[in-house]
Design a protein around this motif. Structure first.
Motif, PDB file in Angstrom:
ATOM      1  N   ARG A 289       0.810   4.127  -2.809  1.00  0.00           N
ATOM      2  CA  ARG A 289       0.504   5.518  -2.501  1.00  0.00           C
ATOM      3  C   ARG A 289       1.571   6.452  -3.033  1.00  0.00           C
ATOM      4  O   ARG A 289       1.287   7.489  -3.615  1.00  0.00           O
TER       5      ARG A 289
ATOM      6  N   PHE B  25      -6.971  21.042   4.878  1.00  0.00           N
ATOM      7  CA  PHE B  25      -7.128  19.816   4.083  1.00  0.00           C
ATOM      8  C   PHE B  25      -8.592  19.392   4.042  1.00  0.00           C
ATOM      9  O   PHE B  25      -9.119  19.011   2.997  1.00  0.00           O
TER      10      PHE B  25
ATOM     11  N   ASP C 235      -5.330   7.572  -2.777  1.00  0.00           N
ATOM     12  CA  ASP C 235      -5.607   7.347  -1.365  1.00  0.00           C
ATOM     13  C   ASP C 235      -4.525   7.926  -0.464  1.00  0.00           C
ATOM     14  O   ASP C 235      -4.253   7.392   0.610  1.00  0.00           O
ATOM     15  N   SER C 236      -3.883   8.966  -0.923  1.00  0.00           N
ATOM     16  CA  SER C 236      -2.886   9.618  -0.101  1.00  0.00           C
ATOM     17  C   SER C 236      -3.220  11.086  -0.061  1.00  0.00           C
ATOM     18  O   SER C 236      -3.662  11.663  -1.048  1.00  0.00           O
ATOM     19  N   ARG C 237      -3.014  11.705   1.118  1.00  0.00           N
ATOM     20  CA  ARG C 237      -3.311  13.123   1.195  1.00  0.00           C
ATOM     21  C   ARG C 237      -2.114  13.949   0.753  1.00  0.00           C
ATOM     22  O   ARG C 237      -2.182  15.152   0.654  1.00  0.00           O
TER      23      ARG C 237
ATOM     24  N   GLY D 288     -10.757  19.246   0.774  1.00  0.00           N
ATOM     25  CA  GLY D 288     -11.294  17.950   0.355  1.00  0.00           C
ATOM     26  C   GLY D 288     -12.786  18.040   0.109  1.00  0.00           C
ATOM     27  O   GLY D 288     -13.308  17.472  -0.847  1.00  0.00           O
TER      28      GLY D 288
ATOM     29  N   ARG E  92       0.806  -1.210   0.000  1.00  0.00           N
ATOM     30  CA  ARG E  92       0.000   0.000   0.000  1.00  0.00           C
ATOM     31  C   ARG E  92       0.845   1.269   0.000  1.00  0.00           C
ATOM     32  O   ARG E  92       0.559   2.229  -0.697  1.00  0.00           O
TER      33      ARG E  92
ATOM     34  N   GLY F  66      -7.325  20.035  -1.094  1.00  0.00           N
ATOM     35  CA  GLY F  66      -7.426  18.892  -0.207  1.00  0.00           C
ATOM     36  C   GLY F  66      -6.286  17.900  -0.225  1.00  0.00           C
ATOM     37  O   GLY F  66      -6.201  17.052   0.646  1.00  0.00           O
ATOM     38  N   VAL F  67      -5.441  17.967  -1.230  1.00  0.00           N
ATOM     39  CA  VAL F  67      -4.339  17.005  -1.324  1.00  0.00           C
ATOM     40  C   VAL F  67      -3.050  17.775  -1.597  1.00  0.00           C
ATOM     41  O   VAL F  67      -3.010  18.602  -2.503  1.00  0.00           O
TER      42      VAL F  67
END
Lengths: 519, 320
Positions: free
Chosen positions: B7, B191, B13-15, B195, B3, B267-268
């Motif tokens: 990422r 964030f 699925d990573s910020r 998001g 994982r 958000g990312v």
């Protein structure tokens, strides 16, 4: 036991009282002089068709909206909530109807959003957050890493996290707005256990749901709203599902579901040796003319992947599919799949009508005509479909001011009818329907069932999947029980019960043997 | 592929987004420059590179604050020029340095109010501000000149135990920014708000009791203040006030932020990504200079890079 005493005795303490609440948005009235009180240690069902004002009433209680007139009392003292935070600080915690988790935060960050504990110098205390989150999730029987990003969770997991978020708060009043929309029966039972625990602790719970069985299972009191007005508040013990429905729709509803079709005709959709993934068992199924077939079973067992792979939105491992005797080019390509299947008369009615189905910012007319236009070539002139659109709207009994009204302004039930209308107007003969009545009120549900049955009776074929097993049993002619990416059992819907569907799904071992002996 | 690797490589699925590519690109450019350019890997050149990159690093960090909440700030270049012009007025440092931060905060406040209260699109709001501030700067100082306080010049040009001071500027800025972005509730809320905006659930943060408008406002204030800091640094380097020194800085800052894996829809993103992104821009400029590519061509190349980087970010519909 003091709690028991308050539940039985007449001197029950009011947690909160909303009196004479009115609210209008622009020109449309959402609430007219509605009063509502919540008792300590009770689960209070709030019912009414979509658009009756339930959500607005609860959003006022949660501080999201402010009433135009009317007051909220707490222990006889008037209170006002200018923001959701004020209501939260006051002990009112809400699980909103729309999934409102932030996908780019972890579970723990979502759970503590807006009230994160901090260490010295304002650093966020992740240790505490993660620990508390693990605990709260474990209480709901969930084994999830609190550091998981919400984007990685399934819909049902998200809903549980949302519930955990709502009931974790140290609140005395809980608003659960359709908490079970994406949950299956087993998960609902877990949730119910927690609601009972909160009730026994003396909290007050507002429970909004369209599922009758849940209401009678868990609630003590019921308040019914209709057309923005209060109909009545009664102890649930005095009600029957029948009388409750009558109160909500204002008329007797003889039967929610239309009559079944006795004789299915020639096969419309044939699936042979279908394998959803490399490791799943192959299965076959068929749908006849005039038939409505349901894909039952626990949630997320491959029902949706199966339907989606028929139109190319999911790539299955393999299989043979034929539509009205004509073999399909399979697997269907992702880009042209929907179009290709529509040219064969197969329409997929997606689960998420707002995201995947409708164009919310377009009119009803455009949304319906979309299906008609899609069968034309790219550079053909757009035909006037006015007549066709009006016919469709009339046959679907869409309640709107006219074809020009924006779809976003319609209630959930009417939106769903417009979506169905698109496929019917385009002359589809096979419908693959996901969640035909998700978030739709009971009056519209019944109409949608009738529409689907009429469609089948006119020579169509329907495949339905739904999380509401009752709906599948009532609506369908035949059920396939899906488990672990394969069909494990087949039964006539007439004889099916929630119990024997679950049974069939979970006793997989036995059915595997049966499948292997089938030629 | 586990994982964590997934990422890092896909940013899914990573910020923190796809900052890893920026790192690879930076390393590739360093290797390329090291092999082709004489004296590239000397400490003198590298320190010089840091000093060159520093204004962009600082500006990009500020830019990231507003990008995280789905905004943009096109006025940072003008704020930088404005800051140098104010410092060159000849007022004592004790007054002029707090003064430029106060003025920058006001500019950010107006940007933030326009975006949050008047619902003006960030591009329009800050584009207007870019012209307003540019106009004022040109009135104050039509051509470059003036006297910058000595302490500002010393703080940029000097060295400490043989390490040039710009390195410390970098360390202090990154520490402050790390605290803001990754070590506080404010950062986490940026964030969260971003998001929500990016996924169309912007009600969510508000409903959970996050003061979203106030935080977006603060992000614009922060962005302008970081730009002012970059302006102070630049004033020290060019030892004068210059109405054109900040020209096109907003372009470079947005590009640096985007290269660093921050999603322009909000958000990312990550601080290290942004710093790496700014370094990539500085390394590219360094490389193109040593390859004798004209400044005009370089400008065009930067435009291509921004379009490519932003174009390759995933989005479902037209947007940032």
């Amino acid at each position: 036991m003091q709690v028991a005493a308050t539940r039985i005795g007449g001197d029950v303490k009011k947690r909160i009282e909303m009196s004479g609440i009115s609210k209008a948005f622009g020109g449309s009235v959402a609430l007219k002089n509605v009063s509502f009180e919540l008792l300590e240690g009770s689960v209070h069902a709030l019912m009414g068709e979509n658009g009756a004002g339930k959500s607005t009433l609860m959003k006022i209680l949660a501080g999201v909206h402010q009433p135009d007139s009317g007051e909220i009392f707490r222990d006889g003292r008037a209170v006002t909530f200018a923001t959701p935070k004020e209501a939260l600080d006051f002990g009112i915690s809400t699980v909103f109807q729309e999934l409102s988790l932030l996908a780019n935060l972890t579970i723990a960050e979502n759970m503590f959003l807006g009230r994160e504990p901090t260490l010295r110098f304002g650093t966020v205390d992740y240790t505490t957050m993660n620990r508390e989150t693990t605990k709260a999730l474990a209480e709901l029987g969930l084994d999830l890493d609190p550091k998981t990003m919400v984007s990685e969770l399934t819909i049902a997991e998200r809903q549980f996290v949302e519930i955990a978020h709502g009931i974790k708060a140290d609140a005395s009043i809980f608003i659960l707005d359709e908490p079970t929309a994406a949950l299956n029966a087993a998960d609902v039972e877990v949730l119910n256990r927690h609601i009972r625990r909160l009730r026994d602790e003396g909290k007050a719970i507002v429970y909004i749901s369209h599922r009758m069985d849940e209401i009678f299972e868990i609630c003590d009191m019921v308040t019914v709203l209709k057309d923005s007005e209060l109909v009545a508040t009664k102890p649930l013990a005095e009600m029957t599902p029948h009388s409750l429905i009558a109160m909500m729709v204002g008329r007797e509803l003889k039967d929610l579901f239309p009559e079944r079709n006795a004789e299915p005709g020639e096969p419309m959709l044939d699936v042979e040796n279908f394998r959803i993934s490399a490791s799943s068992e192959p299965f076959s199924m068929t749908v006849g003319k005039g038939e409505i077939v349901g894909m039952a079973g626990l949630e997320g067992q491959g029902q949706q992947r199966f339907l989606r792979s028929l139109v190319g939105q999911f790539e299955p491992f393999g299989g043979k599919v034929s539509v009205r005797g004509k073999a399909l080019k399979f697997p269907v390509s992702k880009d042209g799949g929907i179009r290709y299947l529509q040219s064969l008369g197969v329409g997929l009615v997606p689960e998420d009508r707002k995201e995947e189905g409708l164009f919310l910012t377009l009119s009803i007319g455009h949304n319906i005509a979309m299906g008609l236009h899609s069968r034309k070539s790219e550079f053909s002139l757009a035909d006037g479909y006015g007549e066709k659109i009006r016919e469709t709207m009339a046959s679907m009994s869409v309640q709107a001011s006219g074809p020009a009204e924006l779809v976003s302004a319609l209630s959930g039930g009417n939106q769903q009818k417009v979506l169905l209308g698109r496929y019917l107007a385009a002359g589809m003969s096979i419908l693959l329907v996901e969640e035909p009545t998700r978030g739709v009120d009971i009056g519209a549900k019944s109409e949608i069932y009738r529409l689907l049955r009429d469609f089948a009776n006119k020579g169509g074929a329907v495949v339905v999947l739904s999380r509401e097993t009752i709906e599948l049993i009532g609506l369908c002619d035949r059920l396939y029980v899906v488990h672990d990416d394969t069909i494990v059992s087949e039964m006539a819907a007439e004889n099916a019960t929630e119990h024997n569907i679950l049974d069939a799904a979970l006793s997989r071992q036995a059915s595997q043997v049966r499948l292997e002996t089938t030629p | 592929m586990n994982r964590t690797m997934k990422r890092l490589l896909t940013g899914k699925d990573s910020r923190q987004g796809r900052w890893f590519f920026a790192l690879l690109i930076a390393l590739a450019i360093i290797v390329w420059l090291g092999l082709t350019t004489e004296r590239f890997l000397t400490s003198e050149n590298l320190f010089n590179l840091v000093a060159q990159a520093m204004p962009l690093i600082i500006t990009a960090i500020g830019m990231m604050l507003v990008v995280l909440v789905g905004g943009l700030d096109l006025s940072v270049g003008s704020v930088i020029s404005f800051t140098t012009a104010i410092l060159a007025l000849g007022a004592p440092a004790l007054i002029s340095i707090p003064g430029v931060f106060a003025l920058a905060a006001c500019i950010g406040l107006i940007n933030g109010l326009a975006v949050t209260r008047l619902n003006v699109h960030p591009i329009i709001a800050t584009l207007s501000m870019q012209f307003i501030v540019l106009g004022i700067t040109r009135i104050l100082r039509p051509v470059s000149g003036g006297d910058v306080p000595q302490i500002v010049i010393d703080a940029v040009a000097g060295s400490f135990y043989g390490i040039p001071l710009p390195v410390f500027w970098g360390i202090v800025t990154v520490l402050i920014a790390w605290k803001i972005i990754h070590g506080s509730r404010f950062g986490l809320h940026l964030f969260a708000i971003g998001g929500g905006i990016a996924s169309g659930t912007d009600e969510a943060t508000h409903n959970f009791g996050v003061a979203d408008k106030q935080k977006i406002l603060l992000a614009y204030v922060g962005c302008s203040c970081f730009a002012a800091l970059a302006g102070i640094f630049l004033a020290g380097r060019i030892v004068s006030g210059d109405p054109n020194v900040g020209l096109l800085f907003e372009m470079d800052a947005i590009t640096a932020v985007a290269i660093g894996g921050t999603q322009l829809s909000g958000g990312v993103g990550s601080l290290h990504g942004t710093v790496i992104g700014a370094l990539v821009m500085a390394l590219l400029a360094n490389g193109m200079n040593s390859a004798n590519i004209s400044a005009f061509v370089q400008t065009a190349i930067k435009g291509v890079i921004l379009l490519l980087v932003v174009g390759l970010q995933s989005r479902k519909k037209m947007g940032l």
